[in-house]
Scaffold this motif. Structure first.
Motif, PDB file in Angstrom:
ATOM      1  N   GLU A 160     -12.968   0.676  -2.390  1.00 44.17           N
ATOM      2  CA  GLU A 160     -14.061   0.256  -1.474  1.00 44.17           C
ATOM      3  C   GLU A 160     -13.283  -0.768  -0.972  1.00 44.17           C
ATOM      4  O   GLU A 160     -14.151  -0.796   0.414  1.00 44.17           O
ATOM      5  CB  GLU A 160     -14.761  -0.696  -2.483  1.00 44.17           C
ATOM      6  N   LEU A 161     -11.720  -1.095  -1.394  1.00 43.43           N
ATOM      7  CA  LEU A 161     -11.402  -2.073   0.155  1.00 43.43           C
ATOM      8  C   LEU A 161     -11.492  -0.763   1.421  1.00 43.43           C
ATOM      9  O   LEU A 161     -11.167   0.074   1.466  1.00 43.43           O
ATOM     10  CB  LEU A 161     -10.181  -2.345  -0.656  1.00 43.43           C
ATOM     11  N   PRO A 162     -11.731  -1.787   2.802  1.00 46.24           N
ATOM     12  CA  PRO A 162     -11.478  -1.303   3.608  1.00 46.24           C
ATOM     13  C   PRO A 162     -10.452  -0.684   4.438  1.00 46.24           C
ATOM     14  O   PRO A 162      -9.190  -1.043   3.373  1.00 46.24           O
ATOM     15  CB  PRO A 162     -11.166  -2.617   4.502  1.00 46.24           C
ATOM     16  N   ALA A 163     -10.071   0.338   4.263  1.00 45.96           N
ATOM     17  CA  ALA A 163      -8.514   1.349   5.062  1.00 45.96           C
ATOM     18  C   ALA A 163      -7.710   0.268   5.010  1.00 45.96           C
ATOM     19  O   ALA A 163      -6.186   0.109   4.599  1.00 45.96           O
ATOM     20  CB  ALA A 163      -8.697   2.433   5.653  1.00 45.96           C
ATOM     21  N   ALA A 164      -7.801  -0.598   5.798  1.00 46.30           N
ATOM     22  CA  ALA A 164      -6.870  -1.411   7.006  1.00 46.30           C
ATOM     23  C   ALA A 164      -6.329  -2.528   6.349  1.00 46.30           C
ATOM     24  O   ALA A 164      -5.456  -3.283   6.239  1.00 46.30           O
ATOM     25  CB  ALA A 164      -7.498  -2.397   8.251  1.00 46.30           C
TER      26      ALA A 164
END
Length: 259
Positions: A160-164
Motif C-alpha cells: 500500500e505504500l506509495p511507490a515513491a
C-alpha cells in the motif's frame, strides 16, 4: 531463505553511515564533541535522530566542521501529517536529502484499514518533500511482522505504500520479528534503499549489539543489499554498552566487509 554465501560480499566504505540516535546521550551534553568522536571512529556520513534542539544552520555548521554529511533524518509521522513543508524546508537547509518515518503509532495498526490509511497518508508528504528534492522512507521495528486481520502488517505496508516511499530495513528488528533479513531485502528489492546494521546479541531475544558482534548473517545481508541497490548501510544500536567503543567496532566490521 537464500543459501549461505561461500564468499565475502563487498560494499563501498563510502556507503557506511552512523545513526546518531546511537550516541544521543553523549550528544545531549556535548554535541560538537560527540560529532567529532563519530568522525574519529571513521564515519563520514550520519543519519539524524535523537539530537538536542538546534537550529538547522547551526547543525549544518557542526556537521561540516566534523566532516560529516547528513544522509537522512528520522521525522515523526505527526510532523509530516501536520506540516510536511516545514519538515522539507528544514531538511533542505541542512542539505539532507531524505526523511525517514521511524515509527507507526499503535492507533495506525489496529486493523488492516488503519495500516492502509497510514500508508496512504504518506503520499502527500512524499509529494511535498519531492518538490524540495527530498525523498521519503519508512523504517521498521518488529511489530510490522505481527498479524492484523489475518495478514502481516509488513505485507500490507509494502503493498500500500506509495511507490515513491523507500524502505529503511532494520535488520535487527526484522530478525526479532521472526524474519530473515536477507530474505526481506530480496523481497522488497525495488524499494529497500537503506539498511540499519545492528546485530542481535548472542543468547538474547531483545538485546542489540554492534554489527559483527552478534548472530546475524551480515555477509548474506550485504550481498542482498548490493543486489537490491541499497545506498546506505547505517550502523546503529538502541542501547549500546560502551557507546564510542561500539560505534568504532561496528565501523571496523562494516569496513572489513567493504574491503
Amino acid at each position: 531463505m537464500p543459501a549461505p554465501l561461500a564468499y565475502r560480499p563487498a560494499m563501498r566504505t563510502d556507503q557506511i553511515a552512523l545513526q546518531l540516535y546511537t550516541v544521543r546521550r553523549l550528544a545531549a551534553s556535548d554535541l560538537p564533541g560527540t560529532l567529532a568522536a563519530v568522525a574519529a571512529a571513521g564515519y563520514r556520513a550520519v543519519e539524524l535522530a535523537g539530537l538536542p534542539p538546534i537550529e538547522p544552520a547551526e547543525l549544518r555548521r557542526l556537521l561540516a566542521d566534523a566532516g560529516l554529511a547528513p544522509i537522512a533524518s528520522h521525522e515523526s509521522i505527526e510532523s509530516l501529517r501536520t506540516d510536511p513543508a516545514a519538515v522539507g524546508d528544514r531538511l533542505a537547509a541542512l542539505g539532507c536529502e531524505r526523511a525517514i518515518v521511524p515509527w507507526m503509532p499503535e492507533e495506525d495498526r489496529r486493523t488492516i484499514d488503519d495500516v492502509r490509511r497510514f500508508a496512504a497518508d504518506l503520499a502527500e508528504p512524499a509529494r511535498v518533500l519531492a518538490d524540495r528534492g527530498i525523498g521519503l522512507g519508512y523504517h521498521n521495528h518488529a511489530f510490522e511482522f505481527d498479524m492484523v486481520d489475518g495478514a502481516p502488517i509488513w505485507d500490507v505496508l509494502l503493498a500500500e505504500l506509495p511507490a515513491a516511499v523507500a524502505i529503511e530495513l532494520d535488520v535487527y528488528w526484522a530478525s526479532i520479528g521472526g524474519r530473515d533479513p536477507a530474505t526481506e531485502i530480496h523481497a522488497a528489492a525495488d524499494r529497500v534503499r537503506l539498511l540499519h546494521m545492528k546485530d542481535r546479541a548472542p543468547g538474547s531475544e531483545t538485546h542489540d549489539a554492534p554489527a559483527g558482534a552478534g548472530i546475524l548473517a551480515f555477509g548474506d545481508i550485504v550481498a542482498a543489499g548490493r543486489a537490491a541497490g541499497v545506498e546506505w548501510y547505517v550502523a546503529e544500536q538502541d542501547e549500546p554498552g560502551d557507546v564510542l567503543a561500539d560505534i568504532a567496532s561496528a565501523r571496523r566490521f562494516l569496513a572489513d566487509l567493504a574491503s
